[in-house]
Design a protein around this motif. Structure first.
Motif, mmCIF file in Angstrom:
data_model
loop_
_atom_site.group_PDB
_atom_site.id
_atom_site.type_symbol
_atom_site.label_atom_id
_atom_site.label_comp_id
_atom_site.label_asym_id
_atom_site.label_seq_id
_atom_site.Cartn_x
_atom_site.Cartn_y
_atom_site.Cartn_z
ATOM 1 N N THR A 229 0.834 -1.205 0.000
ATOM 2 C CA THR A 229 0.000 0.000 0.000
ATOM 3 C C THR A 229 0.869 1.256 0.000
ATOM 4 O OG1 THR A 229 -0.154 -0.072 2.424
ATOM 5 C CG2 THR A 229 -1.939 -1.110 1.162
ATOM 6 N N HIS A 230 2.024 1.188 0.652
ATOM 7 C CA HIS A 230 2.945 2.328 0.660
ATOM 8 C C HIS A 230 3.572 2.522 -0.721
ATOM 9 C CE1 HIS A 230 2.718 1.402 5.006
ATOM 10 N NE2 HIS A 230 2.891 2.701 5.157
ATOM 11 N N VAL A 231 3.891 1.408 -1.383
ATOM 12 C CA VAL A 231 4.449 1.496 -2.736
ATOM 13 C C VAL A 231 3.440 2.168 -3.665
ATOM 14 C CG1 VAL A 231 5.215 0.170 -4.743
ATOM 15 C CG2 VAL A 231 5.917 -0.536 -2.447
ATOM 16 N N ARG A 232 2.194 1.712 -3.576
ATOM 17 C CA ARG A 232 1.139 2.258 -4.436
ATOM 18 C C ARG A 232 0.906 3.744 -4.153
ATOM 19 N NH1 ARG A 232 -2.962 -0.956 -6.822
ATOM 20 N NH2 ARG A 232 -4.599 0.310 -7.749
ATOM 21 N N ARG A 233 0.856 4.093 -2.868
ATOM 22 C CA ARG A 233 0.611 5.479 -2.505
ATOM 23 C C ARG A 233 1.760 6.387 -2.946
ATOM 24 N NH1 ARG A 233 -2.677 7.954 1.022
ATOM 25 N NH2 ARG A 233 -4.170 6.606 -0.041
ATOM 26 N N LEU A 234 2.991 5.927 -2.798
ATOM 27 C CA LEU A 234 4.137 6.728 -3.223
ATOM 28 C C LEU A 234 4.104 6.987 -4.728
ATOM 29 C CD1 LEU A 234 7.287 5.529 -1.245
ATOM 30 C CD2 LEU A 234 6.400 7.857 -1.408
ATOM 31 N N ARG A 235 3.743 5.967 -5.488
ATOM 32 C CA ARG A 235 3.665 6.139 -6.941
ATOM 33 C C ARG A 235 2.555 7.113 -7.312
ATOM 34 N NH1 ARG A 235 4.717 -0.273 -8.264
ATOM 35 N NH2 ARG A 235 6.996 -0.154 -8.181
ATOM 36 N N LEU A 236 1.454 7.070 -6.562
ATOM 37 C CA LEU A 236 0.356 8.011 -6.798
ATOM 38 C C LEU A 236 0.810 9.438 -6.485
ATOM 39 C CD1 LEU A 236 -2.608 8.680 -7.396
ATOM 40 C CD2 LEU A 236 -3.121 8.153 -4.995
ATOM 41 N N ILE A 237 1.485 9.619 -5.359
ATOM 42 C CA ILE A 237 1.969 10.940 -4.964
ATOM 43 C C ILE A 237 2.902 11.512 -6.025
ATOM 44 C CG2 ILE A 237 3.429 12.182 -3.305
ATOM 45 C CD1 ILE A 237 2.354 10.208 -1.158
#
Length: 216
Positions: free
Chosen positions: A42-50
């Protein structure tokens, strides 16, 4: 995974990851010891979104914070999340009424009413369109408003394509993220496609150009 691996997988430096956590853009990792934390997919996904919203979408850190707060709220409607994502993209103008602004506002309100759009004729997007029409008139291109309906037709098609893409997702996390990505990054994609279409149209209307040339 540890923060170092998270950094390697996303290409975001460790200090930047820590900054995003402090700013409320990224949830903190799960503490595994007093000075160690674990991060997940979830952190990987959120970082890519940011990074996508920041680098491609052009949003500020404050604007992205508003988006992720809406994304993380299970009670928030997708419609409101879309609003949070797109609101920072609308230009803000400080032009005083007069100089054609009031007439342009009437034109925009008439367009919205004629097309049956559920949109605020006094909202930021409508105001940005009105000011654009005034700027065109000031430059001697007031007749450009004659193609307003053609632009509106294209905008409707793009908006439907955006939301049809979003509707393909079922899980809320994917659904909301898709809404944000499809809207914010869709602006960047459409802008690039328009430039390419301009090159082609210029070639067809005004004659052949050298390869790669034309209007940009």
């Amino acid at each position: 995974m540890r923060i170092g691996e998270l950094s390697r997988r996303t290409g975001v430096s460790v200090p930047t990851i820590k900054f995003y956590v402090r700013e409320g853009l990224l949830p903190a990792g799960e503490l595994t010891s007093p000075n160690q934390a674990s991060y997940g997919e979830t952190h990987v996904r959120r970082l890519r979104l940011i990074r996508a919203l920041l680098d491609v979408g052009g949003l500020s850190v404050a604007a992205i914070r508003g988006v992720v707060v809406a994304v993380d709220d299970p009670e928030e409607s997708v419609h409101n999340v879309l609003g949070a994502a797109t609101k920072p993209l609308v230009p803000r103008y400080d032009r005083e009424p007069g100089d054609g602004v009031e007439e342009a506002r009437k034109t925009v309100a008439g367009l919205i009413a004629a097309r049956g759009w559920h949109a605020d004729p006094a909202g930021p997007a409508a105001e940005a369109l009105a000011v654009t029409l005034v700027a065109l008139a000031d430059l001697g291109h007031g007749r450009f408003a004659e193609v307003l309906d053609a632009y509106a037709d294209a905008a409707e098609k793009v908006a439907r394509a955006d939301l049809e893409y979003v509707a393909q997702h079922v899980a809320r996390e994917e659904f909301v993220e898709s809404a944000v990505v499809g809207t914010v990054l869709g602006d960047a994609m459409f802008s690039s496609l328009r430039r390419l279409a301009h090159m082609d149209a210029s070639n067809r209307v005004f004659g052949p150009t050298e390869e790669g040339g034309g209007a940009e």
